[in-house]
Design an enzyme around this catalytic site. Structure first.
Site, PDB file in Angstrom:
ATOM      1  N   TYR A   1     -14.775  26.943   2.553  1.00 45.05           N
ATOM      2  CA  TYR A   1     -14.646  25.544   2.162  1.00 45.05           C
ATOM      3  C   TYR A   1     -13.360  25.272   1.392  1.00 45.05           C
ATOM      4  O   TYR A   1     -12.896  24.131   1.345  1.00 45.05           O
ATOM      5  CB  TYR A   1     -15.876  25.025   1.411  1.00 45.05           C
ATOM      6  CG  TYR A   1     -16.341  25.855   0.252  1.00 45.05           C
ATOM      7  CD1 TYR A   1     -15.727  25.775  -0.986  1.00 45.05           C
ATOM      8  CD2 TYR A   1     -17.432  26.713   0.391  1.00 45.05           C
ATOM      9  CE1 TYR A   1     -16.175  26.520  -2.055  1.00 45.05           C
ATOM     10  CE2 TYR A   1     -17.896  27.461  -0.683  1.00 45.05           C
ATOM     11  CZ  TYR A   1     -17.254  27.364  -1.895  1.00 45.05           C
ATOM     12  OH  TYR A   1     -17.702  28.108  -2.958  1.00 45.05           O
TER      13      TYR A   1
ATOM     14  N   LEU B   1      -6.571   4.778   8.884  1.00 41.54           N
ATOM     15  CA  LEU B   1      -7.445   5.873   8.472  1.00 41.54           C
ATOM     16  C   LEU B   1      -7.957   6.648   9.685  1.00 41.54           C
ATOM     17  O   LEU B   1      -8.212   7.847   9.595  1.00 41.54           O
ATOM     18  CB  LEU B   1      -8.618   5.335   7.657  1.00 41.54           C
ATOM     19  CG  LEU B   1      -8.250   4.638   6.336  1.00 41.54           C
ATOM     20  CD1 LEU B   1      -9.506   4.156   5.629  1.00 41.54           C
ATOM     21  CD2 LEU B   1      -7.439   5.554   5.441  1.00 41.54           C
ATOM     22  N   GLU B   2      -8.092   5.980  10.811  1.00 49.02           N
ATOM     23  CA  GLU B   2      -8.519   6.639  12.040  1.00 49.02           C
ATOM     24  C   GLU B   2      -7.567   7.769  12.410  1.00 49.02           C
ATOM     25  O   GLU B   2      -7.990   8.846  12.847  1.00 49.02           O
ATOM     26  CB  GLU B   2      -8.590   5.638  13.203  1.00 49.02           C
ATOM     27  CG  GLU B   2      -9.637   4.570  13.043  1.00 49.02           C
ATOM     28  CD  GLU B   2      -9.167   3.325  12.299  1.00 49.02           C
ATOM     29  OE1 GLU B   2      -8.267   3.403  11.428  1.00 49.02           O
ATOM     30  OE2 GLU B   2      -9.742   2.249  12.578  1.00 49.02           O
TER      31      GLU B   2
ATOM     32  N   GLU C   1       0.830  -1.208   0.000  1.00 50.85           N
ATOM     33  CA  GLU C   1       0.000   0.000   0.000  1.00 50.85           C
ATOM     34  C   GLU C   1       0.862   1.255   0.000  1.00 50.85           C
ATOM     35  O   GLU C   1       0.519   2.257  -0.626  1.00 50.85           O
ATOM     36  CB  GLU C   1      -0.919   0.006   1.222  1.00 50.85           C
ATOM     37  CG  GLU C   1      -1.979  -1.058   1.175  1.00 50.85           C
ATOM     38  CD  GLU C   1      -2.804  -1.111   2.435  1.00 50.85           C
ATOM     39  OE1 GLU C   1      -4.022  -0.900   2.338  1.00 50.85           O
ATOM     40  OE2 GLU C   1      -2.236  -1.352   3.514  1.00 50.85           O
TER      41      GLU C   1
ATOM     42  N   LYS D   1     -11.377   4.088   1.577  1.00 49.85           N
ATOM     43  CA  LYS D   1     -10.335   3.538   0.698  1.00 49.85           C
ATOM     44  C   LYS D   1     -11.063   2.722  -0.367  1.00 49.85           C
ATOM     45  O   LYS D   1     -11.795   1.784  -0.058  1.00 49.85           O
ATOM     46  CB  LYS D   1      -9.380   2.645   1.476  1.00 49.85           C
ATOM     47  CG  LYS D   1      -8.266   2.053   0.618  1.00 49.85           C
ATOM     48  CD  LYS D   1      -7.392   1.088   1.390  1.00 49.85           C
ATOM     49  CE  LYS D   1      -6.496   1.843   2.322  1.00 49.85           C
ATOM     50  NZ  LYS D   1      -5.446   0.963   2.894  1.00 49.85           N
TER      51      LYS D   1
END
Length: 118
Positions: free
Chosen positions: A53, A71-72, A21, A98
């Site tokens: 934004y 990802l956390e 990855e 993902k």
């Protein structure tokens, strides 16, 4: 309280626990919602009175560029930085997906959602 939403920010980057990855990378979608009092902006029509934004997208893009195994971890960094840089934001929710994860099956995406408030 008002909501600003950024939907499906597409980013290619290299998060994950596997060495593959890190080397190959993956496509990610990020969805972000923030809550803020936007009543002043609705009266003044000035950018300085709202949550920009473009600034939010910049934070997401920069934090997603920093490699993480989980990802956390990335999600919490995004929220922390929003709270550090944008005083108007009282709540934030980020979902990081993902796409086509390498988990040995036909799975379209895996997602993690993190949320926090001041």
């Amino acid at each position: 309280m008002s909501t600003i939403t950024l939907k499906n920010i597409r980013i290619f980057t290299n998060h994950g626990c596997l060495i593959e990855e890190e080397k190959i990378g993956s496509d990610y979608l990020v969805n972000l919602k923030v809550k803020a009092d936007l009543s002043k902006a609705s009266e003044t029509d000035h950018l300085k009175d709202t949550v920009d934004y473009v600034h939010l997208q910049h934070i997401v893009k920069n934090e997603m560029a920093v490699r993480s195994k989980l990802l956390e971890h990335v999600g919490q960094r995004i929220i922390d930085r929003i709270f550090q840089e944008i005083d108007l934001v009282t709540k934030a929710k980020v979902t990081i997906s993902k796409l086509n994860p390498p988990i040995g099956g036909d799975v379209e995406e895996v997602s993690v959602t993190m949320k926090s408030q001041r």
